[in-house]
Design a protein around this motif. Structure first.
Motif, PDB file in Angstrom:
ATOM      1  N   TYR A 205     -37.276  12.619 -21.582  1.00 48.59           N
ATOM      2  CA  TYR A 205     -36.240  13.651 -21.516  1.00 48.59           C
ATOM      3  C   TYR A 205     -35.170  13.281 -20.496  1.00 48.59           C
ATOM      4  CZ  TYR A 205     -39.073  16.418 -24.586  1.00 48.59           C
ATOM      5  OH  TYR A 205     -39.751  16.843 -25.679  1.00 48.59           O
ATOM      6  N   PHE A 206     -34.056  14.012 -20.584  1.00 42.71           N
ATOM      7  CA  PHE A 206     -32.952  13.803 -19.655  1.00 42.71           C
ATOM      8  C   PHE A 206     -33.127  14.723 -18.451  1.00 42.71           C
ATOM      9  CE2 PHE A 206     -28.499  14.620 -18.283  1.00 42.71           C
ATOM     10  CZ  PHE A 206     -28.206  13.316 -17.914  1.00 42.71           C
ATOM     11  N   CYS A 207     -32.642  14.287 -17.299  1.00 46.81           N
ATOM     12  CA  CYS A 207     -32.543  15.196 -16.154  1.00 46.81           C
ATOM     13  C   CYS A 207     -31.159  14.952 -15.554  1.00 46.81           C
ATOM     14  CB  CYS A 207     -33.651  14.923 -15.139  1.00 46.81           C
ATOM     15  SG  CYS A 207     -33.663  13.258 -14.493  1.00 46.81           S
ATOM     16  N   THR A 208     -30.543  16.027 -15.072  1.00 45.19           N
ATOM     17  CA  THR A 208     -29.155  15.869 -14.606  1.00 45.19           C
ATOM     18  C   THR A 208     -29.082  15.082 -13.304  1.00 45.19           C
ATOM     19  OG1 THR A 208     -29.425  18.164 -13.993  1.00 45.19           O
ATOM     20  CG2 THR A 208     -27.854  17.731 -15.743  1.00 45.19           C
ATOM     21  N   ASP A 209     -30.063  15.262 -12.441  1.00 41.83           N
ATOM     22  CA  ASP A 209     -30.032  14.534 -11.165  1.00 41.83           C
ATOM     23  C   ASP A 209     -30.973  13.343 -11.211  1.00 41.83           C
ATOM     24  OD1 ASP A 209     -28.225  16.149  -9.873  1.00 41.83           O
ATOM     25  OD2 ASP A 209     -29.789  17.599  -9.305  1.00 41.83           O
ATOM     26  N   GLY A 210     -30.420  12.173 -11.044  1.00 43.91           N
ATOM     27  CA  GLY A 210     -31.258  10.983 -10.848  1.00 43.91           C
ATOM     28  C   GLY A 210     -31.831  10.368 -12.109  1.00 43.91           C
ATOM     29  N   PHE A 211     -31.206  10.620 -13.266  1.00 46.87           N
ATOM     30  CA  PHE A 211     -31.737   9.981 -14.485  1.00 46.87           C
ATOM     31  C   PHE A 211     -31.672   8.456 -14.364  1.00 46.87           C
ATOM     32  CE2 PHE A 211     -31.471   8.369 -18.868  1.00 46.87           C
ATOM     33  CZ  PHE A 211     -32.631   8.916 -19.387  1.00 46.87           C
ATOM     34  N   ASP A 212     -30.632   7.970 -13.655  1.00 47.75           N
ATOM     35  CA  ASP A 212     -30.517   6.511 -13.514  1.00 47.75           C
ATOM     36  C   ASP A 212     -31.689   5.910 -12.731  1.00 47.75           C
ATOM     37  OD1 ASP A 212     -29.641   7.711 -11.158  1.00 47.75           O
ATOM     38  OD2 ASP A 212     -27.908   6.381 -10.893  1.00 47.75           O
ATOM     39  N   THR A 213     -32.329   6.712 -11.874  1.00 49.27           N
ATOM     40  CA  THR A 213     -33.508   6.187 -11.164  1.00 49.27           C
ATOM     41  C   THR A 213     -34.720   6.139 -12.099  1.00 49.27           C
ATOM     42  OG1 THR A 213     -34.294   8.348 -10.327  1.00 49.27           O
ATOM     43  CG2 THR A 213     -32.682   7.162  -8.966  1.00 49.27           C
ATOM     44  N   VAL A 214     -34.695   6.990 -13.124  1.00 46.55           N
ATOM     45  CA  VAL A 214     -35.784   6.959 -14.118  1.00 46.55           C
ATOM     46  C   VAL A 214     -35.667   5.677 -14.932  1.00 46.55           C
ATOM     47  CG1 VAL A 214     -36.904   8.166 -16.034  1.00 46.55           C
ATOM     48  CG2 VAL A 214     -35.749   9.493 -14.232  1.00 46.55           C
ATOM     49  N   THR A 215     -34.462   5.374 -15.407  1.00 45.79           N
ATOM     50  CA  THR A 215     -34.294   4.147 -16.204  1.00 45.79           C
ATOM     51  C   THR A 215     -34.516   2.900 -15.334  1.00 45.79           C
ATOM     52  OG1 THR A 215     -31.907   4.166 -15.852  1.00 45.79           O
ATOM     53  CG2 THR A 215     -32.705   5.182 -17.870  1.00 45.79           C
ATOM     54  N   ALA A 216     -34.025   2.958 -14.084  1.00 44.28           N
ATOM     55  CA  ALA A 216     -34.168   1.776 -13.212  1.00 44.28           C
ATOM     56  C   ALA A 216     -35.639   1.502 -12.898  1.00 44.28           C
ATOM     57  CB  ALA A 216     -33.387   1.990 -11.911  1.00 44.28           C
ATOM     58  N   GLN A 241     -24.340  10.899 -21.021  1.00 40.72           N
ATOM     59  CA  GLN A 241     -24.810  10.734 -19.630  1.00 40.72           C
ATOM     60  C   GLN A 241     -26.084   9.892 -19.572  1.00 40.72           C
ATOM     61  OE1 GLN A 241     -25.021  14.816 -18.290  1.00 40.72           O
ATOM     62  NE2 GLN A 241     -22.858  14.855 -17.712  1.00 40.72           N
ATOM     63  N   ALA A 242     -26.923  10.043 -20.566  1.00 38.81           N
ATOM     64  CA  ALA A 242     -28.154   9.236 -20.594  1.00 38.81           C
ATOM     65  C   ALA A 242     -27.828   7.756 -20.781  1.00 38.81           C
ATOM     66  CB  ALA A 242     -29.080   9.733 -21.712  1.00 38.81           C
ATOM     67  N   ILE A 243     -26.890   7.472 -21.688  1.00 40.75           N
ATOM     68  CA  ILE A 243     -26.495   6.069 -21.912  1.00 40.75           C
ATOM     69  C   ILE A 243     -25.856   5.505 -20.637  1.00 40.75           C
ATOM     70  CG2 ILE A 243     -24.923   4.565 -23.228  1.00 40.75           C
ATOM     71  CD1 ILE A 243     -27.317   5.491 -24.886  1.00 40.75           C
ATOM     72  N   GLU A 244     -24.966   6.308 -20.041  1.00 32.52           N
ATOM     73  CA  GLU A 244     -24.343   5.880 -18.772  1.00 32.52           C
ATOM     74  C   GLU A 244     -25.405   5.653 -17.703  1.00 32.52           C
ATOM     75  OE1 GLU A 244     -20.611   5.758 -17.824  1.00 32.52           O
ATOM     76  OE2 GLU A 244     -21.098   5.047 -19.830  1.00 32.52           O
ATOM     77  N   GLY A 245     -26.460   6.426 -17.771  1.00 36.09           N
ATOM     78  CA  GLY A 245     -27.537   6.314 -16.791  1.00 36.09           C
ATOM     79  C   GLY A 245     -28.558   5.228 -17.132  1.00 36.09           C
ATOM     80  N   GLY A 246     -28.287   4.457 -18.185  1.00 34.07           N
ATOM     81  CA  GLY A 246     -29.139   3.297 -18.452  1.00 34.07           C
ATOM     82  C   GLY A 246     -30.079   3.433 -19.640  1.00 34.07           C
TER      83      GLY A 246
END
Ligand code: 5RP
Length: 298
Positions: A205-216, A241-246
């Motif tokens: 799932y997506f989260c608004t804060d820190g999704f990029d840390t999930v993908t990383a 935003q998810a794509i931008e977040g990785g």
């Protein structure tokens, strides 16, 4: 006598040119077997390294979900816009045209219905049958923090073992129970456990804060779970935003097939995923065909 004259007499060895190899450039898949990489390359478009998976497997635990009452009528026309179809073997064999050519991500876990404890799943498809169906991947639910957490993780690890034998990748679907918070801390935990234990890609799932840390923090590709139906602009914004977040794509169901205009919606999602189109622009693309139709009718 076999015609073998000059069979090895060619001169096109190009000794000065180093041998070329073409590994499929997808996060974490460089060391996978050729069959695995080949199947992943069916799901993730080689040109973008991303995917738009259309998820229609909901019936496996909740019956004829709104929008999926007649898959033959509502979903088959959308397949041309999907990079892969996530569905069950029952729906594949009964309804999906083999000639559609859409890569299948086969739901391989199940058991409880919505009337029972959902985390109490078992494996529900053998890898042999997945191979018979020509599945490009198999999908299993993993309930981190759920009542049957260990059982669901064990389902996944057994499926990964079988997938390794057949060259069929495993998609771990991180299922979040109502009592759990879908924040970055939880999603990092759930996705990382799936990847560490062998999942070849993970749906989350997506989260608004820190999704990029999930993908990383996840060493294999993450695809975004759609979740419940949102207004189209919100769903496109979440995908963007998810794509931008990785994220390496989406695996979206209700936000596509419960839209009043599913074909326009899957095309708009495709533009966000593969062209990094901004959500507002994709939304304008989404509304254009039906506003034009309405204008033409008036
Ligand atoms: C549940 C699932 C699904 O059954 C389905 O794929 C969900 O899709 P969406 O939330 O986009 O409707 O994986 O976790």
């Amino acid at each position: 006598m076999a015609d073998t004259d000059d069979a090895t007499g060619g001169t096109r060895f190009h000794p000065a040119v180093p041998a070329r190899s073409y590994p499929f450039r997808l996060k974490g898949c460089g060391s996978l077997d050729w069959g695995m990489q080949s199947r992943l390359a069916r799901i993730f478009r080689p040109a973008t390294g991303r995917t738009v998976m259309l998820a229609i497997d909901h019936g496996y635990f909740q019956g004829p979900t709104t929008g999926l009452e007649r898959v033959d009528l509502s979903i088959i026309p959308l397949l041309q816009h999907a990079d892969a179809l996530m569905t069950t073997r029952g729906m594949v064999r009964s309804t999906v045209p083999p000639a559609a050519g859409v890569p299948i991500v086969l739901r391989a876990s199940g058991g409880p219905s919505v009337l029972k404890e959902l985390s109490d799943e078992q494996l529900a498809v053998s890898m042999e049958d997945a191979a018979r169906i020509n599945a490009s991947a198999v999908a299993v639910q993993v309930f981190i923090g759920g009542e049957f957490e260990t059982q669901s993780v064990h389902n996944m690890t057994r499926l990964v073992d079988a997938g390794q034998r057949y060259g069929i990748p495993v998609l771990a679907v991180t299922a979040v129970g109502k009592e759990l918070t879908r924040d970055a801390r939880y999603l990092r935990l759930a996705t990382r456990i799936c990847a560490e234990l062998g999942a070849h890609f993970v749906k989350t799932y997506f989260c608004t804060d820190g999704f990029d840390t999930v993908t990383a923090g996840c060493p294999v590709p993450l695809v975004l779970a759609g979740g419940k139906k949102l207004p189209e602009l919100d769903a496109l914004t979440m995908a963007y935003q998810a794509i931008e977040g990785g994220a390496a794509g989406v695996d979206m169901g209700r936000n596509i097939f419960q839209s009043d205009y599913p074909e326009a919606m899957i095309r708009a999602v495709g533009a966000v995923v593969h062209e990094s189109m901004k959500p507002q622009e994709a939304y304008e693309e989404f509304v254009r065909p039906h506003t034009q139709q309405a204008d033409g009718a008036s």
